[in-house]
Design a protein around this motif. Sequence first.
Motif, PDB file in Angstrom:
ATOM      1  N   HIS A  26     -10.897  -2.837 -12.611  1.00 16.83           N
ATOM      2  CA  HIS A  26      -9.737  -3.192 -11.804  1.00 16.83           C
ATOM      3  C   HIS A  26      -9.288  -1.977 -11.002  1.00 16.83           C
ATOM      4  O   HIS A  26      -9.385  -0.851 -11.476  1.00 16.83           O
ATOM      5  N   ILE A  27      -8.773  -2.238  -9.798  1.00 22.68           N
ATOM      6  CA  ILE A  27      -8.277  -1.164  -8.935  1.00 22.68           C
ATOM      7  C   ILE A  27      -6.878  -1.530  -8.469  1.00 22.68           C
ATOM      8  O   ILE A  27      -6.639  -2.652  -8.024  1.00 22.68           O
ATOM      9  N   THR A  28      -5.964  -0.574  -8.586  1.00 27.71           N
ATOM     10  CA  THR A  28      -4.613  -0.736  -8.068  1.00 27.71           C
ATOM     11  C   THR A  28      -4.358   0.392  -7.073  1.00 27.71           C
ATOM     12  O   THR A  28      -4.408   1.561  -7.435  1.00 27.71           O
ATOM     13  N   GLU A  29      -4.118   0.014  -5.823  1.00 26.92           N
ATOM     14  CA  GLU A  29      -3.883   1.022  -4.792  1.00 26.92           C
ATOM     15  C   GLU A  29      -2.412   1.046  -4.419  1.00 26.92           C
ATOM     16  O   GLU A  29      -1.750   0.015  -4.389  1.00 26.92           O
ATOM     17  N   ASN A  30      -1.927   2.251  -4.145  1.00 25.37           N
ATOM     18  CA  ASN A  30      -0.565   2.418  -3.662  1.00 25.37           C
ATOM     19  C   ASN A  30      -0.522   3.640  -2.753  1.00 25.37           C
ATOM     20  O   ASN A  30      -1.566   4.191  -2.410  1.00 25.37           O
ATOM     21  N   LEU A  31       0.646   4.077  -2.380  1.00 25.44           N
ATOM     22  CA  LEU A  31       0.766   5.183  -1.441  1.00 25.44           C
ATOM     23  C   LEU A  31       0.328   6.525  -2.025  1.00 25.44           C
ATOM     24  O   LEU A  31       0.037   7.464  -1.278  1.00 25.44           O
ATOM     25  N   SER A  32       0.264   6.633  -3.319  1.00 29.76           N
ATOM     26  CA  SER A  32      -0.136   7.897  -3.935  1.00 29.76           C
ATOM     27  C   SER A  32      -1.622   7.919  -4.306  1.00 29.76           C
ATOM     28  O   SER A  32      -2.080   8.838  -4.973  1.00 29.76           O
ATOM     29  N   GLY A  33      -2.384   6.919  -3.902  1.00 27.77           N
ATOM     30  CA  GLY A  33      -3.811   6.888  -4.193  1.00 27.77           C
ATOM     31  C   GLY A  33      -4.220   5.572  -4.818  1.00 27.77           C
ATOM     32  O   GLY A  33      -3.630   4.531  -4.546  1.00 27.77           O
ATOM     33  N   PHE A  35      -5.535   3.767  -8.621  1.00 25.20           N
ATOM     34  CA  PHE A  35      -5.753   3.843 -10.057  1.00 25.20           C
ATOM     35  C   PHE A  35      -6.941   2.938 -10.355  1.00 25.20           C
ATOM     36  O   PHE A  35      -6.858   1.727 -10.170  1.00 25.20           O
ATOM     37  N   VAL A  36      -8.030   3.550 -10.781  1.00 29.89           N
ATOM     38  CA  VAL A  36      -9.266   2.817 -11.035  1.00 29.89           C
ATOM     39  C   VAL A  36      -9.439   2.687 -12.540  1.00 29.89           C
ATOM     40  O   VAL A  36      -9.511   3.676 -13.251  1.00 29.89           O
ATOM     41  N   ILE A  55      -7.230   8.379  -8.387  1.00 26.77           N
ATOM     42  CA  ILE A  55      -8.032   8.905  -7.283  1.00 26.77           C
ATOM     43  C   ILE A  55      -7.123   9.082  -6.072  1.00 26.77           C
ATOM     44  O   ILE A  55      -6.462   8.133  -5.647  1.00 26.77           O
ATOM     45  N   THR A  56      -7.097  10.299  -5.519  1.00 26.49           N
ATOM     46  CA  THR A  56      -6.158  10.587  -4.436  1.00 26.49           C
ATOM     47  C   THR A  56      -6.822  10.861  -3.093  1.00 26.49           C
ATOM     48  O   THR A  56      -6.194  10.659  -2.057  1.00 26.49           O
ATOM     49  N   ALA A  60     -13.130  10.082  -2.091  1.00 25.24           N
ATOM     50  CA  ALA A  60     -13.388   9.536  -3.423  1.00 25.24           C
ATOM     51  C   ALA A  60     -13.083   8.039  -3.470  1.00 25.24           C
ATOM     52  O   ALA A  60     -13.744   7.289  -4.193  1.00 25.24           O
ATOM     53  N   ARG A  61     -12.113   7.600  -2.685  1.00 23.93           N
ATOM     54  CA  ARG A  61     -11.816   6.167  -2.626  1.00 23.93           C
ATOM     55  C   ARG A  61     -12.977   5.421  -1.979  1.00 23.93           C
ATOM     56  O   ARG A  61     -13.346   4.328  -2.415  1.00 23.93           O
ATOM     57  N   LYS A  62     -13.568   5.995  -0.952  1.00 17.70           N
ATOM     58  CA  LYS A  62     -14.760   5.390  -0.350  1.00 17.70           C
ATOM     59  C   LYS A  62     -15.908   5.375  -1.362  1.00 17.70           C
ATOM     60  O   LYS A  62     -16.655   4.402  -1.439  1.00 17.70           O
TER      61      LYS A  62
END
Length: 76
Positions: A26-33, A35-36, A55-56, A60-62
């Motif tokens: 699961h991945i949760t994205e927000n303004l600070s990066g 969370f994988v 992950i910030t 690394a997100r790519k």
Amino acid sequence: MSEYQQFLQERDQIDILLQKGFKIKHITENLSGAFVEFEKRENHDGESDNETLHITTPEARKYFSIIMIKQQTEEA
């Protein structure tokens, strides 16, 4: 620490979990990066181990996005 060094550190953390047999759950994205959440299923008793990385860096997100796409195509 430079952004490139931060990327290398995050990439290594992802690679270590993948080498241990974890898969992206699961991945949760927000303004600070992002969370994988990684999961490693244990076959003998049905339980699973979970790890979460923050992950910030954009690189690394790519990187984890490509890994996630590969995992989905392998399962299909």
